[in-house]
Scaffold this motif. Structure first.
Motif, short mmCIF file in Angstrom:
data_model
loop_
_atom_site.label_atom_id
_atom_site.label_comp_id
_atom_site.label_asym_id
_atom_site.label_seq_id
_atom_site.Cartn_x
_atom_site.Cartn_y
_atom_site.Cartn_z
N LYS A 1 35.85 32.31 30.42
CA LYS A 1 35.74 32.90 29.07
C LYS A 1 35.52 31.83 28.01
CE LYS A 1 36.13 35.82 25.66
NZ LYS A 1 35.04 36.77 25.36
N GLY B 1 43.13 35.52 34.89
CA GLY B 1 41.76 35.60 34.38
C GLY B 1 41.69 36.41 33.10
N TYR B 2 40.86 35.97 32.18
CA TYR B 2 40.75 36.65 30.89
C TYR B 2 40.30 38.10 31.06
CZ TYR B 2 39.19 37.84 26.17
OH TYR B 2 39.01 38.47 24.96
N GLU C 1 40.36 40.16 33.58
CA GLU C 1 41.34 40.99 34.25
C GLU C 1 42.54 41.29 33.35
OE1 GLU C 1 38.66 39.06 36.99
OE2 GLU C 1 39.96 38.25 35.42
N ASP D 1 41.18 30.44 30.29
CA ASP D 1 40.28 30.73 31.41
C ASP D 1 38.91 30.12 31.11
OD1 ASP D 1 38.66 31.75 33.38
OD2 ASP D 1 39.15 33.85 33.01
N ALA E 1 45.25 33.36 30.54
CA ALA E 1 43.97 34.00 30.24
C ALA E 1 43.26 33.33 29.07
CB ALA E 1 44.18 35.49 29.94
N SER F 1 41.56 35.08 40.07
CA SER F 1 42.02 35.56 38.76
C SER F 1 43.25 36.46 38.87
CB SER F 1 40.89 36.30 38.05
OG SER F 1 40.36 37.32 38.89
N ARG G 1 44.91 30.10 39.01
CA ARG G 1 43.54 30.51 38.74
C ARG G 1 42.58 30.03 39.82
NH1 ARG G 1 43.05 28.17 34.31
NH2 ARG G 1 44.11 29.70 33.02
#
Length: 396
Positions: free
Chosen positions: A321, A52-53, A55, A318, A315, A38, A34
């Motif tokens: 988020k 990444g959340y 993505e 992340d 994710a 992402s 990360r």
């Protein structure tokens, strides 16, 4: 050529996501990926990794670009074996099969089961509390999924005892083409043989979920050739994911007694606690998608014909988020976590899983003030599943 485009515009990483140490403790590896971005290119797997959340969710909800129909595993052997089942299909074929599989798993369809599940959970917890020390995996977490699911699916008695072994090894077969994947293939062959020769009309429990699949095929709703693969949909994911979540909940509450106090003091926090457990310890850590067309993320273009590994576990932690993502907080209520996936391929059994986990937590709240880990927990070494082989606890 597609090969010339692979990995262009994103950071590269040589991390081996399927090394034993990484599988047993993935968080530092996820953090390193990360920090690169992402999305990163895994030089070993020749796949993109989504950590990444935003993505990951975009990929999971866009089947037209990030397809499941070519398989979601990290090796082509398994992608061929399960191609066409609900996990490895898209569009109308996927929708038709999903409607058949999910029909008995809607909240409304499951509601009549709640008293039985609650009663089984209470009886089980009462017994375990009397014993005081027990294995939270084999004695607690496996009980409801195995007994409830095996009965409702209606599989022949012969083979039921193998369901847990088959399901665990099936998930190992989802990994890259390595020694662990290859060693699990013979066990998977047993599962496929059982689904093809035993989970058939005349051997299935009348009125069962599995029989309903064959009835749908007889009516022309789905292709009859898909039935064996759809039997595997019931035999695998419906067990291990719920078992992993229940054991992870016990582990997290043992490690964070203040959070157990919060839930004991307010049972209305149970749904939020379940979501937080699934966010923190996603039973499925992730699997892949095949790009049918180019996908643009910022300055990078991921080319059609490539494969992306969508890491749900990464994710869900992340920090963009979820602030302070490594903190277990039952009041967070991350209702949009990716522990059940997202989009058209979101977990078919999520409603049953939440009902079973909730029933166990309600029963434990009534009888347990504290969980104490008694021995050394043994994490399960699996390419996809995150859970425990053994988690001995003493309750107070």
């Amino acid at each position: 050529m597609v090969d010339e485009k692979l990995g262009a515009g994103v950071p590269h990483s040589s991390i081996d996501l399927y090394a034993p140490a990484q599988l047993l403790d993935p968080w530092e590896g996820y953090r390193q990926l990360r920090e690169l971005g992402s999305i990163a290119w895994l030089t070993d797997l020749q796949m993109y990794a989504f950590t990444g959340y935003a993505e990951a969710k975009r990929a999971l909800t866009n089947w037209q670009t990030f397809s499941s129909a070519s398989g979601v595993m990290m090796n082509e052997t398994m992608n061929q074996v399960l191609r066409g089942n609900t996990l490895c299909s898209d569009g109308e074929r996927h929708a038709a099969q999903r409607r058949v599989i999910i029909d008995p798993l809607t909240p409304r369809a499951l509601q009549p089961l709640k008293p039985q599940i609650d009663s089984m959970a209470k009886e089980l917890v009462d017994d375990l509390v009397m014993r005081k020390t027990f294995d939270a995996v084999t004695d607690l977490a496996q009980h409801l999924p195995v007994n409830i699911v095996a009965n409702l699916v209606g599989l022949p008695e012969e083979g039921r005892s193998q369901m847990l072994v088959w399901a665990t090894q099936m998930f190992n077969c989802f990994g890259p083409d390595n020694e662990r994947t290859r060693a699990s293939m013979p066990v998977l062959e047993e599962m496929v043989e059982y689904a093809t020769t035993q989970a058939v009309p005349g051997k299935l429990k009348p009125g069962s979920w599995a029989e309903a699949v064959h009835h749908a095929a007889a009516r022309g709703v789905i292709d009859p050739s898909a039935c064996p693969a759809l039997m595997i949909d019931y035999m695998g994911p419906s067990l291990d994911t719920t078992i992993s979540a229940i054991a992870s909940a016990v582990y997290l509450f043992a490690e964070h007694p203040d959070q157990w106090d919060a839930v004991r003091g307010n049972a209305e926090l149970i749904p939020s606690a379940i979501n937080e457990v699934l966010r923190m310890e996603s039973p499925i850590q992730g699997w892949s998608r095949y790009l049918l067309q180019d996908a643009v993320f910022g300055d990078a273009t991921l080319p059609a014909g490539s494969r992306a590994l969508i890491l749900w576990g990464a994710a869900n932690r992340d920090p963009v988020k979820y602030p302070d993502p490594d903190r277990f907080d039952v009041r967070r209520n991350p209702i949009d976590h990716l522990g059940f996936g997202a989009g058209p391929h979101a977990c078919l059994g999520m409603n049953l899983a939440k009902m079973e986990i909730g029933a166990v937590l309600e029963a434990l709240i009534a009888r347990v003030e504290r969980f104490e880990i008694s021995g050394s927990p043994e994490r399960a070494l699996n390419h996809v599943l995150r859970g425990f082989n053994r988690l001995e606890v003493t309750v107070h």
